[in-house]
Design an enzyme around this catalytic site. Sequence first.
Site, mmCIF file in Angstrom:
data_model
loop_
_atom_site.group_PDB
_atom_site.id
_atom_site.type_symbol
_atom_site.label_atom_id
_atom_site.label_comp_id
_atom_site.label_asym_id
_atom_site.label_seq_id
_atom_site.Cartn_x
_atom_site.Cartn_y
_atom_site.Cartn_z
ATOM 1 C CG ASP A 52 -2.036 1.000 1.126
ATOM 2 O OD1 ASP A 52 -2.559 1.420 2.178
ATOM 3 O OD2 ASP A 52 -2.375 1.399 -0.010
ATOM 4 C CE LYS A 70 -0.782 3.461 -4.002
ATOM 5 N NZ LYS A 70 -0.727 2.686 -2.707
ATOM 6 C CG ASN A 121 -4.387 2.167 -3.592
ATOM 7 O OD1 ASN A 121 -3.548 2.102 -2.692
ATOM 8 N ND2 ASN A 121 -5.583 2.691 -3.401
HETATM 9 O O1 LIG Z 1 -0.071 7.003 -2.384
HETATM 10 C C1 LIG Z 1 -0.762 6.221 -1.762
HETATM 11 N N1 LIG Z 1 -0.240 5.456 -0.789
HETATM 12 C C2 LIG Z 1 1.200 5.568 -0.459
HETATM 13 C C3 LIG Z 1 1.417 6.199 0.914
HETATM 14 C C4 LIG Z 1 2.757 5.800 1.446
HETATM 15 N N2 LIG Z 1 3.079 5.727 2.753
HETATM 16 N N3 LIG Z 1 4.337 5.282 2.843
HETATM 17 C C5 LIG Z 1 4.779 5.084 1.604
HETATM 18 C C6 LIG Z 1 6.074 4.558 1.299
HETATM 19 C C7 LIG Z 1 6.698 3.720 2.223
HETATM 20 C C8 LIG Z 1 7.952 3.190 1.965
HETATM 21 C C9 LIG Z 1 8.566 3.506 0.764
HETATM 22 N N4 LIG Z 1 9.777 3.129 0.257
HETATM 23 C C10 LIG Z 1 9.852 3.712 -0.965
HETATM 24 N N5 LIG Z 1 8.762 4.435 -1.224
HETATM 25 C C11 LIG Z 1 7.939 4.314 -0.156
HETATM 26 C C12 LIG Z 1 6.685 4.857 0.092
HETATM 27 N N6 LIG Z 1 3.806 5.396 0.703
HETATM 28 C C13 LIG Z 1 -2.234 6.127 -2.015
HETATM 29 C C14 LIG Z 1 -2.841 7.117 -2.804
HETATM 30 C C15 LIG Z 1 -4.226 7.084 -3.036
HETATM 31 C C16 LIG Z 1 -4.876 8.121 -3.870
HETATM 32 C C17 LIG Z 1 -5.958 7.789 -4.697
HETATM 33 C C18 LIG Z 1 -6.572 8.758 -5.476
HETATM 34 C C19 LIG Z 1 -6.107 10.074 -5.439
HETATM 35 F F1 LIG Z 1 -6.713 11.011 -6.165
HETATM 36 C C20 LIG Z 1 -5.028 10.408 -4.624
HETATM 37 C C21 LIG Z 1 -4.417 9.446 -3.839
HETATM 38 C C22 LIG Z 1 -5.019 6.073 -2.478
HETATM 39 C C23 LIG Z 1 -4.402 5.084 -1.708
HETATM 40 O O2 LIG Z 1 -5.150 4.081 -1.149
HETATM 41 C C24 LIG Z 1 -3.033 5.100 -1.485
HETATM 42 O O3 LIG Z 1 -2.493 4.076 -0.738
HETATM 43 MG MG LIG Z 2 -3.939 2.485 -0.544
#
Ligand SMILES: O=C(NCCc1nnc(-c2ccc3[nH]cnc3c2)[nH]1)c1cc(-c2ccc(F)cc2)cc(O)c1O
Ligand SMILES: [Mg+2]
Length: 214
Positions: A141, A144, A170
């Site tokens: 999660d 992406k 997602n």
């Molecule tokens: O970006 C998302 N989730 C990611 C958060 C995260 N929290 N931690 C990280 C991490 C953790 C270690 C990592 N290591 C390398 N990259 C990393 C990123 N990423 C996300 C975005 C949406 C979304 C949908 C429609 C929209 F209009 C705008 C947004 C919906 C969702 O359900 C999501 O999960």
């Molecule tokens: Mg998500």
Amino acid sequence: TQTTRPQRMLAAVQKSATRGDPRSVVKAIDQFCRQKEWAMNVGDEKGCILDSVVTEVNPATVLELGTYCAYSTVRIASLLPPDAKLITLEFNPHNAAIARQVIAWAGLGDKIQLVEGPSGDWIPKMKEKFGIETFDLVFLDHWKDRYLPDTKLMEECGLLRKGSVLLADNVICPGTPDYLEYIRNSPRYKSQYFRSHLEYTKVEDGLEKSVFLG
Ligand SMILES: O=C(NCCc1nnc(-c2ccc3[nH]cnc3c2)[nH]1)c1cc(-c2ccc(F)cc2)cc(O)c1O
Ligand SMILES: [Mg+2]
């Protein structure tokens, strides 16, 4: 000074949820996101699918990639058997600080280990740092465009065993096309799509459940 959305979400938990009651924490966050402000938690509709997969797998070891404010972390951990361990990776230090407080409020600190930093750095260290052999369940999660490289990395690091389950959020919105293409065409996985909606909206989204065949 202006608060952040994660700070406002934590305030809602501390106001409306009962300390030590994980399901009330989940409920408080869902209420905040429905009534006040949208946030990127997996939400209640996809959360029920997540619950069914967690109870079916009954995992002893869980890896969550992408903690955010620990909504799914708490949701998963509340269903784990007594000695089970959940490791969750968060990239953003501010979100991690909020997530720690949400986890503490839920009373799940002894089941959950929150690790800060990039997944690419931490996945190769899981065995040596946390004494993990393999993961029974992985919830993807996070960013992406990291789902595919991190899945390949987990394979290379021997973190998956025959029967390990990957559950990816997602896969439609925002979408993870390269991951779906790989996992659905790989002879090493058996995949199943659970159609749902983007959290707190009517937009289509879904979870992809994939069993590693070894
Ligand atoms: O970006 C998302 N989730 C990611 C958060 C995260 N929290 N931690 C990280 C991490 C953790 C270690 C990592 N290591 C390398 N990259 C990393 C990123 N990423 C996300 C975005 C949406 C979304 C949908 C429609 C929209 F209009 C705008 C947004 C919906 C969702 O359900 C999501 O999960
Ligand atoms: Mg998500």
